[in-house]
Design a protein around this motif. Structure first.
Motif, short mmCIF file in Angstrom:
data_model
loop_
_atom_site.label_atom_id
_atom_site.label_comp_id
_atom_site.label_asym_id
_atom_site.label_seq_id
_atom_site.Cartn_x
_atom_site.Cartn_y
_atom_site.Cartn_z
N GLY A 1 -38.12 -74.73 -19.52
CA GLY A 1 -37.29 -75.81 -19.00
C GLY A 1 -37.03 -75.62 -17.52
N GLY A 2 -36.58 -76.66 -16.87
CA GLY A 2 -36.34 -76.60 -15.44
C GLY A 2 -37.64 -76.77 -14.66
N PHE A 3 -37.61 -76.39 -13.39
CA PHE A 3 -38.73 -76.66 -12.50
C PHE A 3 -39.04 -75.43 -11.66
CE2 PHE A 3 -36.30 -80.45 -13.34
CZ PHE A 3 -37.26 -81.32 -13.82
N GLY A 4 -40.32 -75.11 -11.56
CA GLY A 4 -40.73 -74.02 -10.70
C GLY A 4 -40.47 -72.65 -11.31
N GLU A 5 -40.58 -71.64 -10.44
CA GLU A 5 -40.41 -70.25 -10.85
C GLU A 5 -38.98 -69.79 -10.56
OE1 GLU A 5 -42.81 -68.72 -12.45
OE2 GLU A 5 -44.16 -70.44 -12.22
N SER A 6 -38.74 -68.51 -10.80
CA SER A 6 -37.41 -67.94 -10.52
C SER A 6 -37.28 -67.69 -9.01
CB SER A 6 -37.25 -66.63 -11.28
OG SER A 6 -38.25 -65.70 -10.88
N PRO A 7 -36.05 -67.67 -8.48
CA PRO A 7 -34.81 -67.98 -9.18
C PRO A 7 -34.73 -69.48 -9.50
CG PRO A 7 -34.36 -67.73 -6.86
CD PRO A 7 -35.81 -67.36 -7.04
N LYS A 8 -34.03 -69.79 -10.57
CA LYS A 8 -33.91 -71.17 -10.99
C LYS A 8 -32.48 -71.64 -10.81
CE LYS A 8 -37.57 -72.22 -14.26
NZ LYS A 8 -37.94 -72.29 -15.68
N PHE A 9 -32.33 -72.71 -10.06
CA PHE A 9 -31.03 -73.34 -9.85
C PHE A 9 -30.91 -74.55 -10.78
CE2 PHE A 9 -31.72 -70.87 -6.12
CZ PHE A 9 -30.47 -70.49 -5.67
N PRO A 10 -29.72 -74.84 -11.26
CA PRO A 10 -29.56 -76.05 -12.08
C PRO A 10 -30.03 -77.28 -11.30
CG PRO A 10 -27.59 -74.68 -12.20
CD PRO A 10 -28.46 -74.07 -11.13
N PRO A 11 -30.96 -78.05 -11.86
CA PRO A 11 -31.55 -79.18 -11.12
C PRO A 11 -30.70 -80.44 -11.21
CG PRO A 11 -32.64 -78.93 -13.23
CD PRO A 11 -31.62 -77.84 -13.16
N HIS A 12 -29.54 -80.42 -10.52
CA HIS A 12 -28.60 -81.55 -10.64
C HIS A 12 -29.25 -82.88 -10.30
CE1 HIS A 12 -26.03 -78.19 -8.71
NE2 HIS A 12 -26.02 -78.02 -10.01
N HIS B 1 -26.92 -65.13 -11.57
CA HIS B 1 -25.99 -64.70 -10.54
C HIS B 1 -24.66 -65.29 -11.00
CE1 HIS B 1 -24.07 -63.76 -6.83
NE2 HIS B 1 -23.90 -65.02 -6.50
N PHE B 2 -23.67 -64.43 -11.22
CA PHE B 2 -22.52 -64.79 -12.05
C PHE B 2 -21.47 -65.66 -11.36
CE2 PHE B 2 -24.29 -61.21 -14.33
CZ PHE B 2 -24.12 -61.56 -15.66
N GLU B 3 -21.64 -65.96 -10.11
CA GLU B 3 -20.70 -66.85 -9.43
C GLU B 3 -20.65 -68.20 -10.14
OE1 GLU B 3 -19.86 -67.92 -4.73
OE2 GLU B 3 -21.90 -67.63 -5.45
N LYS B 4 -19.47 -68.80 -10.18
CA LYS B 4 -19.31 -70.14 -10.75
C LYS B 4 -18.80 -71.08 -9.66
CE LYS B 4 -18.25 -69.35 -15.67
NZ LYS B 4 -17.18 -69.53 -16.69
N MET B 5 -19.50 -72.20 -9.48
CA MET B 5 -19.17 -73.14 -8.42
C MET B 5 -18.71 -74.47 -9.02
SD MET B 5 -20.07 -71.09 -6.02
CE MET B 5 -19.72 -72.18 -4.65
N LEU B 6 -17.69 -75.05 -8.40
CA LEU B 6 -17.23 -76.37 -8.84
C LEU B 6 -18.35 -77.39 -8.70
CD1 LEU B 6 -14.56 -77.82 -9.80
CD2 LEU B 6 -14.37 -78.61 -7.43
N TYR B 7 -19.11 -77.30 -7.59
CA TYR B 7 -20.11 -78.32 -7.32
C TYR B 7 -21.30 -78.25 -8.28
CZ TYR B 7 -22.59 -74.72 -4.53
OH TYR B 7 -23.25 -73.59 -4.09
N ASP B 8 -21.49 -77.11 -8.97
CA ASP B 8 -22.50 -77.06 -10.03
C ASP B 8 -21.99 -77.69 -11.31
OD1 ASP B 8 -24.72 -75.69 -8.87
OD2 ASP B 8 -23.57 -73.83 -8.94
#
Length: 576
Positions: free
Chosen positions: A45-56, A111-118
């Motif tokens: 799932g998702g797009f491309g290789e790692s690292p993978k960011f949520p594809p908003h 990466h365990f940070e949690k962002m409001l914008y995600d």
């Protein structure tokens, strides 16, 4: 100092680039969706290789398309991606919400940070998936994400905090990982066996330290597949299985609260809050959850009451102090949130507020000459350049968000000028959307939203080149006749001749080129004779030159962005 001067000059040059401009059509949307299908990771799932960011941006664009087009391939891509993220370690299986990104392709090690914008656009995507499919697993993830925001990210005054750090006590992820012994001490033997089996605990732990690559003895709770599929494959009743999992997760969450928490970034940012306001209003309406809608209203009122000075929005608030003049993304995201509140709540005050800030955004940020919005207003002081950025970063581009907000505001209010400015913004970045679809998904989403309503903001200006001959001898010359013509209702040259039509000649074989502008009878056409001479040492069998023609078209009440067209003209080289 020399490097600084060169960098400054290059920055100015980039800010003045006109190759971002271009015509727009729904073909750009189709091409962007085709690029997503080509980049899709069908395994993880998702797009491309790692690292993978949520594809908003990709998810928002796909679900917007699915609203009007039942495309099974797109639905498969979107749902597979959402399922993979929901099952992975990038999703906080204990407390809800999503971490910043996955360091691997399988969405396991975050990466365990949690962002409001995600979490704002991700929650909306799961709501859209539930709306599309009716499957409970999507509603469950959306609710757990919103509940995490309401439990942990709310300022007492009404806004939403920005982020939670990745590390605590000097170790990344320490707050979020578990040993089998810890789980058993909280849940007891039977439930601990159930939870650790379901969430993939391993002997010696599955959490590998990113720096040392050594196992830490702890595990990241994650699922092999979505929870409902695990329930269906078990010997237990499916509803009881999910209920048991949620009960275990809640007990672990309550115990985890006694740990030393990661640092909380407790500033309130207008733009990020605007995104969460829109998301909560969307989720509150479709999930029929009044708490979410009330939280969205409270945040919108908080911004209106606490983050305004001198009739302008401020960007940042913390502990009773608001400061920094708002940027384009702050205005655009807040307007989008207000329009969404009006859509689901129906109270006219949201539309009034949206109108107020849209007028301010247009006044302070819109480029009346070339279209599009500057990222900063004149009130931000003297800047090296006032950039206009079409590209999405961690958050959607300000121009994409502004265009989408104005389109929706125009439909809600009937104000034609909003739609016109949205169209001109899209035209200002038509070239960027054509060449960089994956980086301009917010603009492409706005273009999709505009649909067939794309009006007469495009002037079909055409340039033609005629050569006096198609064969040339070394040392010879040729005359090229260039004409540029605008359709009825448009004129060339910009406002009061401020942007005259131009012709530039390039080519390694050119010895000299002279450009003479010819007199024309009206403002709708321009003509040039270009005499190009070639060196005596010219060799063949062919040679080519390029003419780049630049113009700006203006209508009765607006000017479009400057445009360019390049013509390649080839000649046969005769013997000397």
């Amino acid at each position: 100092e020399r490097q600084a001067d060169e960098l400054s000059a290059r920055t100015v040059q980039m800010s003045e680039a006109t190759d971002l401009h271009g015509p727009v059509s729904q073909e750009i949307v189709a091409n962007a969706l085709a690029e997503l299908q080509a980049a899709f990771d069908s395994t993880h799932g998702g797009f491309g290789e790692s690292p993978k960011f949520p594809p908003h941006g990709a998810l928002a664009l796909m679900f917007a398309t699915l609203d009007t087009n039942d495309d099974e391939a797109l639905e498969h891509i979107a749902l597979t991606t959402l399922d993979a993220m929901a099952a992975g370690g990038v999703h906080d299986q204990v407390g809800g919400g999503f971490h910043r990104y996955s360091t691997d392709a399988a969405w396991f090690l975050p990466h365990f940070e949690k962002m409001l914008y995600d979490n704002a656009p991700l929650a909306s995507a799961y709501v859209d998936a539930w709306k599309e499919t009716g499957l409970e697993r999507y509603r469950r993830v959306a609710r757990r994400t919103y509940d995490w925001v309401l439990n942990e990210m709310c300022d007492p005054a009404g806004g939403f905090y920005s982020a939670q750090d990745a590390d605590s006590e000097g170790e990344e992820g320490k707050f979020y990982v578990w040993t089998r012994q810890e789980v058993e001490s909280v849940l007891g033997a039977d439930d601990a066996e159930f939870f650790t089996r379901v969430t993939g605990f391993e002997e010696g732990g599955n959490f590998v330290d990113e720096a040392t690559r050594q196992r830490t003895g702890s595990s990241i709770p994650h699922l092999a597949v979505t929870l409902d599929r695990l329930a269906e494959a078990s010997s237990e009743d499916a509803d009881s299985f999910v209920a048991r999992f949620d009960r275990c997760a809640l007990e672990l969450y309550q115990h985890r609260d006694s740990r030393i928490h990661p640092h909380l970034d407790d500033k309130v940012l207008t733009g990020w809050n605007g995104s969460m306001i829109a998301s909560l209003a969307h989720g509150g309406a479709l999930l029929e959850e009044p708490r979410y809608l009330e939280a969205a209203k409270r945040a919108a009122d908080f911004i209106a009451n606490s983050m305004v000075a001198d009739e302008r929005l401020l960007r940042s608030y913390r502990k009773g102090v608001a400061h920094i003049a708002g940027y384009l993304e702050d205005y655009a995201a807040y307007i989008l949130g207000l329009v969404k509140l009006f859509d689901v709540d129906g109270a006219s005050r949201w539309l009034t507020e949206a109108r107020r800030w849209a007028d301010c955004m247009i006044r302070d940020f819109f480029d009346e000459t070339n279209g599009g919005f500057f990222a900063a207003s004149a009130s931000h002081g003297e800047l090296l350049v006032r950039a206009k950025d079409p590209f999405d970063q961690a958050t959607p581009s300000g121009n994409g968000t502004a265009a989408l907000a104005l389109i929706r505001l125009a439909r809600a209010s009937g104000e034609h000028r909003d739609m016109e400015i949205a169209e001109r913004t899209l035209l200002a970045f038509g070239g960027a959307m054509q060449r960089h679809a994956r980086a301009t998904e917010a603009l492409i989403l706005a273009l999709h939203e505009l649909g067939d309503e794309l009006g007469d903001a495009q002037a079909d200006v055409r340039s033609t080149v005629r050569a006096s001959r198609d064969r040339i001898a070394p040392g010879g010359s040729v005359t090229l006749h260039v004409e540029v013509t605008a359709p009825n209702g448009w004129q060339l040259g910009g406002v009061d001749g401020s942007h005259p039509t131009s012709v530039v000649v390039a080519g390694s074989s050119v010895a000299e080129a002279t450009v003479e502008q010819l007199a024309t009878e009206d403002d709708v056409s321009d003509a040039f004779d270009v005499v190009v001479s070639f060196p005596t040492e010219l060799v063949g069998p062919t040679t080519a030159i390029e003419l780049t023609v630049g113009w700006q078209a203006c209508g009765a009440d607006r000017c479009l962005p400057e445009e360019q067209q390049t013509h390649a003209v080839e000649f046969v080289v005769e013997p000397a």
